[in-house]
Design a protein around this motif. Structure first.
Motif, mmCIF file in Angstrom:
data_model
loop_
_atom_site.group_PDB
_atom_site.id
_atom_site.type_symbol
_atom_site.label_atom_id
_atom_site.label_comp_id
_atom_site.label_asym_id
_atom_site.label_seq_id
_atom_site.Cartn_x
_atom_site.Cartn_y
_atom_site.Cartn_z
ATOM 1 N N ILE A 198 45.625 30.880 31.781
ATOM 2 C CA ILE A 198 45.356 29.521 32.259
ATOM 3 C C ILE A 198 46.532 29.000 33.091
ATOM 4 O O ILE A 198 46.350 28.451 34.198
ATOM 5 C CB ILE A 198 45.066 28.586 31.067
ATOM 6 C CG1 ILE A 198 43.685 28.907 30.484
ATOM 7 C CG2 ILE A 198 45.147 27.120 31.484
ATOM 8 C CD1 ILE A 198 43.351 28.128 29.232
ATOM 9 N N LEU A 199 47.753 29.170 32.591
ATOM 10 C CA LEU A 199 48.923 28.713 33.335
ATOM 11 C C LEU A 199 49.065 29.486 34.647
ATOM 12 O O LEU A 199 49.450 28.925 35.674
ATOM 13 C CB LEU A 199 50.185 28.879 32.488
ATOM 14 C CG LEU A 199 50.240 28.082 31.181
ATOM 15 C CD1 LEU A 199 51.580 28.290 30.501
ATOM 16 C CD2 LEU A 199 50.003 26.600 31.435
ATOM 17 N N CYS A 200 48.760 30.778 34.603
ATOM 18 C CA CYS A 200 48.853 31.607 35.802
ATOM 19 C C CYS A 200 47.888 31.112 36.879
ATOM 20 O O CYS A 200 48.254 30.993 38.055
ATOM 21 C CB CYS A 200 48.542 33.050 35.426
ATOM 22 S SG CYS A 200 49.207 34.283 36.552
ATOM 23 N N ILE A 201 46.665 30.810 36.506
ATOM 24 C CA ILE A 201 45.672 30.318 37.469
ATOM 25 C C ILE A 201 46.122 28.996 38.075
ATOM 26 O O ILE A 201 45.991 28.770 39.289
ATOM 27 C CB ILE A 201 44.304 30.143 36.780
ATOM 28 C CG1 ILE A 201 43.656 31.499 36.545
ATOM 29 C CG2 ILE A 201 43.387 29.271 37.612
ATOM 30 C CD1 ILE A 201 43.163 32.179 37.797
ATOM 31 N N ILE A 202 46.678 28.105 37.251
ATOM 32 C CA ILE A 202 47.136 26.807 37.758
ATOM 33 C C ILE A 202 48.234 27.005 38.804
ATOM 34 O O ILE A 202 48.226 26.377 39.869
ATOM 35 C CB ILE A 202 47.633 25.921 36.594
ATOM 36 C CG1 ILE A 202 46.450 25.512 35.705
ATOM 37 C CG2 ILE A 202 48.355 24.682 37.122
ATOM 38 C CD1 ILE A 202 46.853 24.759 34.461
ATOM 39 N N ALA A 221 50.178 21.789 33.732
ATOM 40 C CA ALA A 221 50.298 23.121 33.138
ATOM 41 C C ALA A 221 51.098 23.075 31.841
ATOM 42 O O ALA A 221 50.733 23.699 30.843
ATOM 43 C CB ALA A 221 50.968 24.076 34.137
ATOM 44 N N ALA A 222 52.210 22.315 31.845
ATOM 45 C CA ALA A 222 53.040 22.218 30.647
ATOM 46 C C ALA A 222 52.281 21.542 29.507
ATOM 47 O O ALA A 222 52.347 21.979 28.348
ATOM 48 C CB ALA A 222 54.325 21.442 30.966
ATOM 49 N N LEU A 376 44.317 38.986 38.172
ATOM 50 C CA LEU A 376 45.772 38.969 38.078
ATOM 51 C C LEU A 376 46.229 38.105 36.901
ATOM 52 O O LEU A 376 47.141 38.481 36.149
ATOM 53 C CB LEU A 376 46.371 38.436 39.381
ATOM 54 C CG LEU A 376 47.889 38.510 39.542
ATOM 55 C CD1 LEU A 376 48.338 39.953 39.600
ATOM 56 C CD2 LEU A 376 48.323 37.769 40.794
ATOM 57 N N ALA A 377 45.589 36.948 36.738
ATOM 58 C CA ALA A 377 45.981 36.030 35.667
ATOM 59 C C ALA A 377 45.785 36.650 34.293
ATOM 60 O O ALA A 377 46.559 36.394 33.365
ATOM 61 C CB ALA A 377 45.175 34.733 35.774
ATOM 62 N N MET A 378 44.758 37.503 34.144
ATOM 63 C CA MET A 378 44.488 38.115 32.847
ATOM 64 C C MET A 378 45.519 39.172 32.485
ATOM 65 O O MET A 378 45.642 39.546 31.317
ATOM 66 C CB MET A 378 43.092 38.742 32.852
ATOM 67 C CG MET A 378 41.975 37.736 32.992
ATOM 68 S SD MET A 378 40.368 38.524 32.975
ATOM 69 C CE MET A 378 40.312 39.157 31.291
ATOM 70 N N CYS A 379 46.265 39.657 33.459
ATOM 71 C CA CYS A 379 47.217 40.759 33.234
ATOM 72 C C CYS A 379 48.642 40.265 33.019
ATOM 73 O O CYS A 379 49.563 41.091 32.902
ATOM 74 C CB CYS A 379 47.195 41.714 34.425
ATOM 75 S SG CYS A 379 45.580 42.443 34.761
ATOM 76 N N CYS A 380 48.864 38.962 32.968
ATOM 77 C CA CYS A 380 50.241 38.468 32.998
ATOM 78 C C CYS A 380 50.949 38.594 31.654
ATOM 79 O O CYS A 380 52.161 38.810 31.617
ATOM 80 C CB CYS A 380 50.271 37.016 33.480
ATOM 81 S SG CYS A 380 49.475 35.842 32.370
ATOM 82 N N VAL A 381 50.240 38.477 30.538
ATOM 83 C CA VAL A 381 50.907 38.389 29.240
ATOM 84 C C VAL A 381 51.117 39.725 28.527
ATOM 85 O O VAL A 381 52.086 39.861 27.785
ATOM 86 C CB VAL A 381 50.139 37.405 28.321
ATOM 87 C CG1 VAL A 381 50.706 37.410 26.904
ATOM 88 C CG2 VAL A 381 50.197 36.006 28.893
#
Length: 425
Positions: A198-202, A221-222, A376-381
């Motif tokens: 979610i933070l990545c998409i924002i 985001a925060a 891309l956002a799903m792969c960040c963590v």
């Protein structure tokens, strides 16, 4: 280096996340909560092998990441560049959750299990699928597994929909409610994946529109991250009673927040030390890839395949510092040693780094497209858990959710003519 090249988006790069996980699990937690690390950090005989193993692993992960390149497959790059019809994507998100609810209710009505048992999975949390076959109890167990994937698979596309101007407020509320409901059966790493995506998409949407991240969006985001972290903390406290939405469960938010910080960092050092000690003493029974294969066959009932991979607790008993039945994450290097011995650490960590870099750089090349952003956002963590989790946490945790997300994107895809596809590169 990633932040210098990519700006704020570099915070989510695999190498940055892996280093953040290293500092958190091996530095912050042991210093602030030494009771969670036993006496590991005061015992040089345990400390030096653990730190040396992690250091070596991080070096070769970073080396593999640096050598990776974006894919040259025009078919994959073309697919990432295909536009998405926003309203259809929102309907896909809602439909996936609605289908899950419908199947859950049907399983409940056809048998003796209550809807809470089926939908919240309160009786099945933490149990192995070796206990269930292709019957109703098995269906309830597998529904519980799917429920853990819903938040991961829907978090990024739902956030993308909420941020787009094409949607009415009513649709944004519905999509947001769906994702919140899907978090009810999540575990700590699941919620980490959802918050991260979610933070990545924002951030990516802000960079796409404004080239710079506005203070307002950073504040949003925060706030959203803090809210979901609070939900994760409460969920951890009550998950054994049926999940976030169980009725009649007393919740102390203050204790939940403190307990979460301790629990997340409780065993990462001790479990790796256990692997190294057992390997040094020659007590390990090598798994030869069984713990990895298990992630690909989780949905096959053991009734159909009695000897399927996945029951490894007894085989790694000598490395388990807690108890034979405890669910222990041995970390990426620890799991490589359990499977292949020390010979697997260097090539294994190099391969993990190369794969993470390949996925990240491929999707980054299409970060200005909806599909590129969402995948891309799903792969960040996952790389955050490199020295804390396992292959199942890092890869198995997003493999099946990614398939669900791809299905939603395929449903919402706008087909381009050959000339249009060529113009998009």
């Amino acid at each position: 280096p990633e932040i210098g090249r990519k700006g704020l988006g570099g915070l989510f790069a695999p190498r940055t996340m892996a280093m953040a996980g290293f500092w958190y699990f091996f530095c912050y937690i042991p210093v602030t909560h030494p009771e969670t690390s036993a006496d590991l950090y005061s015992d040089p005989e345990q400390l030096y092998p653990v730190v040396g193993t992690v250091f070596l692993s991080m070096v070769f992960f970073s080396f593999g990441y640096s050598l990776s390149r974006s894919t040259r497959s025009q078919r994959l790059l073309g697919w990432l560049a295909e536009p998405v019809e926003p309203r259809r994507l929102a309907r896909a998100v809602i439909s996936v959750f609605a289908i899950y609810v419908l199947v859950s209710v049907s399983v409940s009505l056809l048998g003796s299990l209550s809807l809470q048992d089926v939908f919240l999975g309160s009786r099945y949390a933490g149990l192995s699928n070796e206990l269930y076959g292709a019957d109703q109890k098995g269906a309830a167990y597998y529904l519980d597994q799917i429920a853990r994937w819903l938040g991961i698979s829907l978090g990024a596309p739902a956030t993308f929909c909420i941020l787009r101007r094409e949607y009415r407020i009513s649709m944004k509320i519905i999509v947001g409610t769906v994702v919140t409901a899907a978090l009810g059966r999540g575990s700590r790493y699941v919620l980490s994946y959802v918050v991260g995506s979610i933070l990545c998409i924002i951030v990516f949407e802000s960079q796409r529109r404004y080239r710079l991240v506005s203070r307002v969006r950073l504040a949003i985001a925060a706030a959203l991250g803090a809210l979901l972290f609070g939900a994760a903390a409460v969920q951890l406290q009550v998950r054994n009673a049926g999940g976030l939405f169980s009725a009649g469960v007393a919740v102390n938010v203050g204790e939940a927040l403190i307990g979460t910080r301790k629990e997340v960092g409780a065993d990462q050092n001790v479990s790796l030390a256990g692997v190294l000690r057992a390997n040094r003493q020659g007590l390990l029974q090598k798994l030869w890839g069984e713990s990895y294969v298990a992630n690909f066959v989780v949905l096959i009932p053991r009734e159909w395949w009695p000897d399927k991979p996945g029951v490894i607790a007894e085989k790694v008993f000598s490395a388990n510092p807690f108890s034979s039945g405890a669910n222990v994450a041995y970390s990426a290097p620890g799991e490589l040693i359990l499977n292949f011995g020390w010979a697997g650490v260097v090539p294994g960590m190099f391969l993990f780094g190369w794969a993470a870099g390949w996925i990240w750089k491929t999707c980054s090349s299409r970060r200005d497209t909806p599909k590129g952003q969402i995948v891309l956002a799903m792969c960040c963590v996952p790389s955050l858990f490199l020295v804390r989790g396992s292959f199942g946490t890092m890869f198995g945790g997003i493999m099946y959710p990614t398939l669900i997300t791809i299905a939603c994107l395929a449903f919402a895809q706008v087909r381009l003519q050959p000339r249009q596809r060529a113009a998009r590169g």
